[in-house]
Motif scaffolding. Structure first.
Motif, PDB file in Angstrom:
ATOM      1  N   LYS A   1       0.918  -1.257   0.018  1.00 49.17           N
ATOM      2  CA  LYS A   1      -0.012   0.051   0.009  1.00 49.17           C
ATOM      3  C   LYS A   1       0.980   1.034   0.182  1.00 49.17           C
ATOM      4  CE  LYS A   1      -0.823   1.080   5.062  1.00 49.17           C
ATOM      5  NZ  LYS A   1      -0.317   2.526   4.811  1.00 49.17           N
ATOM      6  N   PRO A   2       0.217   2.324  -0.586  1.00 41.90           N
ATOM      7  CA  PRO A   2       1.152   3.724  -0.465  1.00 41.90           C
ATOM      8  C   PRO A   2       1.553   3.883   1.089  1.00 41.90           C
ATOM      9  CG  PRO A   2      -0.852   3.759  -1.871  1.00 41.90           C
ATOM     10  CD  PRO A   2      -1.119   2.456  -1.319  1.00 41.90           C
ATOM     11  N   SER A   3       2.600   4.470   1.239  1.00 39.98           N
ATOM     12  CA  SER A   3       3.258   4.446   2.556  1.00 39.98           C
ATOM     13  C   SER A   3       2.666   5.752   3.435  1.00 39.98           C
ATOM     14  CB  SER A   3       4.740   4.757   2.564  1.00 39.98           C
ATOM     15  OG  SER A   3       4.987   5.849   1.671  1.00 39.98           O
ATOM     16  N   ASN A   4       2.030   6.719   2.492  1.00 44.03           N
ATOM     17  CA  ASN A   4       1.539   7.886   2.894  1.00 44.03           C
ATOM     18  C   ASN A   4      -0.039   7.661   3.386  1.00 44.03           C
ATOM     19  OD1 ASN A   4       0.846   7.787   0.332  1.00 44.03           O
ATOM     20  ND2 ASN A   4       1.223   9.973  -0.026  1.00 44.03           N
TER      21      ASN A   4
ATOM     22  N   ALA B   1      -6.257   3.389   1.797  1.00 41.83           N
ATOM     23  CA  ALA B   1      -5.733   2.684   1.034  1.00 41.83           C
ATOM     24  C   ALA B   1      -6.700   1.744   0.426  1.00 41.83           C
ATOM     25  CB  ALA B   1      -4.509   1.774   1.476  1.00 41.83           C
TER      26      ALA B   1
ATOM     27  N   LYS C   1      -0.137   3.353  -6.643  1.00 39.78           N
ATOM     28  CA  LYS C   1       0.822   3.746  -5.501  1.00 39.78           C
ATOM     29  C   LYS C   1       2.009   4.713  -5.543  1.00 39.78           C
ATOM     30  CE  LYS C   1       4.229   1.026  -2.386  1.00 39.78           C
ATOM     31  NZ  LYS C   1       5.348   1.942  -2.677  1.00 39.78           N
ATOM     32  N   GLU C   2       2.364   4.537  -6.769  1.00 33.29           N
ATOM     33  CA  GLU C   2       3.508   5.609  -6.953  1.00 33.29           C
ATOM     34  C   GLU C   2       2.669   7.095  -7.232  1.00 33.29           C
ATOM     35  OE1 GLU C   2       5.499   4.006 -10.275  1.00 33.29           O
ATOM     36  OE2 GLU C   2       6.774   2.376  -9.254  1.00 33.29           O
TER      37      GLU C   2
ATOM     38  N   ILE D   1       0.092   8.066  -5.926  1.00 33.77           N
ATOM     39  CA  ILE D   1      -0.476   8.484  -4.406  1.00 33.77           C
ATOM     40  C   ILE D   1       0.788   8.992  -3.961  1.00 33.77           C
ATOM     41  CG2 ILE D   1      -1.415   7.680  -2.435  1.00 33.77           C
ATOM     42  CD1 ILE D   1      -2.919   5.822  -4.231  1.00 33.77           C
ATOM     43  N   GLU D   2       1.972   8.241  -3.819  1.00 34.59           N
ATOM     44  CA  GLU D   2       3.175   8.674  -2.982  1.00 34.59           C
ATOM     45  C   GLU D   2       3.749   9.972  -3.476  1.00 34.59           C
ATOM     46  OE1 GLU D   2       4.496   4.327  -1.079  1.00 34.59           O
ATOM     47  OE2 GLU D   2       5.270   5.134  -2.987  1.00 34.59           O
ATOM     48  N   ALA D   3       3.586   9.999  -4.861  1.00 43.12           N
ATOM     49  CA  ALA D   3       3.943  11.499  -5.490  1.00 43.12           C
ATOM     50  C   ALA D   3       3.146  12.447  -5.138  1.00 43.12           C
ATOM     51  CB  ALA D   3       4.597  11.255  -6.714  1.00 43.12           C
TER      52      ALA D   3
ATOM     53  N   GLU E   1      -5.228  11.347  -4.846  1.00 44.33           N
ATOM     54  CA  GLU E   1      -5.591  10.836  -3.601  1.00 44.33           C
ATOM     55  C   GLU E   1      -6.940  10.322  -3.398  1.00 44.33           C
ATOM     56  OE1 GLU E   1      -4.968  14.447  -1.117  1.00 44.33           O
ATOM     57  OE2 GLU E   1      -7.003  15.234  -1.784  1.00 44.33           O
TER      58      GLU E   1
ATOM     59  N   ASP F   1      -1.716   8.403  11.345  1.00 43.03           N
ATOM     60  CA  ASP F   1      -0.678   9.471  11.743  1.00 43.03           C
ATOM     61  C   ASP F   1      -0.667  10.005  12.956  1.00 43.03           C
ATOM     62  OD1 ASP F   1      -0.498  10.604   8.353  1.00 43.03           O
ATOM     63  OD2 ASP F   1       0.453   8.761   9.260  1.00 43.03           O
TER      64      ASP F   1
END
Length: 325
Positions: free
Chosen positions: A76-79, A85, A212-213, A215-217, A221, A278
């Protein structure tokens, strides 16, 4: 676990052919942590945080599910939290797949009809990522936040008929299956393309990695309207069936207790109504209390979620090397 609205005929067919088997578990997409893997699995390991699609066979309304290593499954996206997700695999993948078929080019004019839904909200963001000029069509209540997703122009479909204007679009994307092709073509430019979610799509793990990439960039969202605990899944389905959700509705099947923070909640507040992300605790909006009149959909969903734990154990994947959550 994500909820998705189905129209009457689709719901009947889905229920008739997919949901009447004993122990059948509903649910299409999910996010969670891998608990165990088969001896020949190399892509994943216990403890990996992943998101996935369970496909038409379902099974996401459970604490455990077995999936094939080569299925629609990725880290999953780390953020994103698990709840966020879980709102990605189907809606975002559908928008990505269909927009690719339209071969969108930078500078093209793209209209997204039904821009406030799950697929539509992703379509707006992905079209902007591809460099298009995006017009979003939705209700007046959603114009502001759809614009915040990146739409260049917004149209309230209750007040304006975009097909009656002079503007022409290179691509018209019906994200809710409510825009007939004949009507859409009146707004298309010469050699324009009509796209619809009624078109067949495919699910590939590499597309999940692409999402995923992105979203992380920070390019796209997920939009999560509401979160419900599993015990409120009947209310969650009722809300989705109203047809007024924004983006996605997520069901929290299992979660660890939120972190202990003296300033997070009043001592007498019910902590089960909060989701962790978070280290911030956000209130979960709830749909009103169940209706007094019997609700066939609610009864159907309740019947298949009461024994979700046992059903999850019984619905093992046919894959030789499953990944178990």
């Amino acid at each position: 676990v994500l909820l998705r609205r189905m129209r009457g005929l689709r719901r009947f067919v889905f229920g008739l052919f997919f949901s009447l088997a004993k122990g059948k578990i509903l649910g299409h997409e999910l996010a969670g942590m891998i608990e165990a893997v088969g001896k020949d699995v190399t892509r994943f390991k216990p403890g990996d945080q992943v998101f996935a699609s369970a496909g038409s066979t379902g099974g996401a309304y459970a604490e455990y599910i077995c999936l094939p290593e080569d299925g629609m499954l990725a880290l999953k996206p780390s953020n994103l939290s698990y709840a966020e997700a879980a709102a990605v695999p189907v809606g975002a993948n559908t928008a990505l797949h269909i927009l690719r078929t339209g071969k969108i080019q930078p500078g093209q004019k793209v209209l997204v009809y039904g821009a406030s839904g799950s697929v539509g909200s992703y379509a707006v963001q992905l079209a902007k990522h591809y460099g298009a000029q995006v017009t979003a069509v939705c209700s007046a209540a959603n114009l502001g936040w759809v614009r915040s997703l990146g739409a260049d122009h917004v149209i309230d479909y209750t007040a304006e008929d975009f097909t009656a204007g002079e503007e022409r679009y290179d691509v018209v994307f019906d994200a809710v299956r409510k825009l007939p092709a004949a009507r859409a073509r009146r707004a298309l430019a010469a050699n324009g393309t009509y796209l619809t979610v009624a078109s067949p799509t495919s699910e590939k793990a590499e597309d999940l990695v692409t999402l995923k990439e992105l979203i992380e960039a920070g390019q796209i969202e997920p939009v999560v309207d509401r979160r419900y605990p599993l015990e409120r899944i009947v209310d969650a389905h009722r809300y989705v069936e109203t047809g007024h959700k924004r983006g996605n509705v997520v069901v929290i099947v299992a979660r660890e207790d939120p972190p202990a923070r003296s300033d997070a909640l009043p001592e007498d507040q019910d902590r089960s109504q909060y989701a962790e992300k978070d280290m911030e605790l956000k209130p979960v909006p709830y749909f009103p209390e169940p209706l007094e009149e019997p609700d066939p959909l609610a009864q159907h969903v309740k019947a298949y979620t009461q024994d979700h734990k046992q059903g999850a154990r019984d619905s093992q994947s046919v894959s030789k090397e499953p990944v178990r959550f």
